[in-house]
Design a protein around this motif. Structure first.
Motif, PDB file in Angstrom:
ATOM      1  N   SER A  96      -2.050  10.119   6.467  1.00  0.00           N
ATOM      2  CA  SER A  96      -3.096   9.205   6.011  1.00  0.00           C
ATOM      3  C   SER A  96      -4.221   9.961   5.308  1.00  0.00           C
ATOM      4  O   SER A  96      -4.750   9.503   4.294  1.00  0.00           O
ATOM      5  CB  SER A  96      -3.647   8.385   7.182  1.00  0.00           C
ATOM      6  OG  SER A  96      -4.132   9.239   8.203  1.00  0.00           O
ATOM      7  N   LEU A 141      -2.760   2.458   8.360  1.00  0.00           N
ATOM      8  CA  LEU A 141      -3.474   3.054   7.233  1.00  0.00           C
ATOM      9  C   LEU A 141      -2.495   3.793   6.319  1.00  0.00           C
ATOM     10  O   LEU A 141      -2.665   3.823   5.101  1.00  0.00           O
ATOM     11  CB  LEU A 141      -4.572   4.007   7.735  1.00  0.00           C
ATOM     12  CG  LEU A 141      -5.764   3.289   8.394  1.00  0.00           C
ATOM     13  CD1 LEU A 141      -6.611   4.265   9.194  1.00  0.00           C
ATOM     14  CD2 LEU A 141      -6.614   2.597   7.334  1.00  0.00           C
ATOM     15  N   ALA A 162      -3.049  11.097   1.885  1.00  0.00           N
ATOM     16  CA  ALA A 162      -3.028   9.955   0.967  1.00  0.00           C
ATOM     17  C   ALA A 162      -4.443   9.656   0.475  1.00  0.00           C
ATOM     18  O   ALA A 162      -4.651   9.365  -0.708  1.00  0.00           O
ATOM     19  CB  ALA A 162      -2.427   8.741   1.660  1.00  0.00           C
ATOM     20  N   GLU A 182      -0.736   1.106   4.288  1.00  0.00           N
ATOM     21  CA  GLU A 182      -1.644   0.631   3.240  1.00  0.00           C
ATOM     22  C   GLU A 182      -1.737   1.614   2.089  1.00  0.00           C
ATOM     23  O   GLU A 182      -1.872   1.233   0.935  1.00  0.00           O
ATOM     24  CB  GLU A 182      -3.057   0.440   3.814  1.00  0.00           C
ATOM     25  CG  GLU A 182      -3.305  -0.901   4.423  1.00  0.00           C
ATOM     26  CD  GLU A 182      -4.677  -0.963   5.076  1.00  0.00           C
ATOM     27  OE1 GLU A 182      -5.613  -0.331   4.561  1.00  0.00           O
ATOM     28  OE2 GLU A 182      -4.791  -1.617   6.122  1.00  0.00           O
TER      29      GLU A 182
END
Lengths: 156, 76
Positions: free
Chosen positions: A26, A106, A29, A109
């Motif tokens: 996460s 997350l 990203a 997403e």
């Protein structure tokens, strides 16, 4: 500027070891990396819709901080694993550490690509219907396709 | 002191949540706008410097007072 890439192999399925893959994926990203996680063996547990079954064991884990020193033999007693698990969960909550479900969400997403190892899914007879949506199935060659052009590759 | 366009309260949150929430908040802002983040995680100091450097969103200012860390990040 070319997009950086991070490839992770997630092999562990305990409450504590579930964190590193999702934290790093996460965060990478968020930093603009394109990320792929290959889940294999016990790491497949991290793909289940409900993660409530993940536990942490004090057995064989002498580095785990305990409220009072305990001899190893005590760790095999019934209820020790459950106690260690609920202790860790409440400590994480108190310290503002995200839940695994939240970190995984997350990742989803942020379009982190998640691949379940076909061989170990078959080996342990996992039902892919128990996994969250968007999981692809693949083998070692599929991992190398991405890892081969990655800037960072981690085995966790 | 820099004037912010948006405030993100990341107090009580631990790594990597302040960074992830910041990324999300910046995504909803326009280039040139400034996001003010308030955090309590001491690790955030190094993390926000690293985040700014890698995402090219300038860290305009930072301060610490009473156990709270304040960051001003401008959306590139």
């Amino acid at each position: 500027m070319d997009e950086k890439k991070l490839a992770i192999v997630a092999t562990k399925g305990t409450l504590d070891w579930g964190y590193p893959p999702f934290i790093l994926a996460s965060t990478a990203a968020a930093l603009g990396y394109s990320v792929e996680i290959f889940f294999t063996f016990y790491g497949l547990q991290l793909l289940k819709k409900d993660l409530g079954h993940l536990r942490v064991s004090p057995l064989g884990n002498p580095a785990m901080p305990m409220p009072v020193p305990m001899p190893t033999l005590m760790m095999v007693l019934p209820g020790m694993e459950g106690m260690a698990t609920s202790m860790m969960k409440s400590k994480m909550k108190a310290k503002g550490v995200a839940s695994l479900e939240e970190l995984r969400e997350l990742c989803v997403e942020a379009e982190v690509r998640m691949i379940a190892c076909q061989m170990t899914v078959d080996l342990f007879e996992f039902d892919t219907a128990d996994f969250i949506d968007g999981i692809e199935l693949g083998g070692a060659a599929a991992f190398f396709e991405f890892a081969g052009e990655s800037d960072i590759t981690l085995f966790i | 002191m820099v004037q912010e366009d948006k405030l993100l309260d990341a107090r009580g949150l631990n790594c990597p949540l302040p960074i992830l929430r910041t990324k999300k908040a910046l995504g909803e802002m326009n280039a040139g706008q400034v996001l003010k983040i308030v955090a309590t995680d001491p690790g955030a100091v190094k993390d926000f410097e690293a985040f700014s450097k890698q995402t090219k969103n300038p860290l305009l200012d930072q301060a610490e007072a009473g156990g709270e860390f304040v960051f001003f990040i401008q959306k590139a």
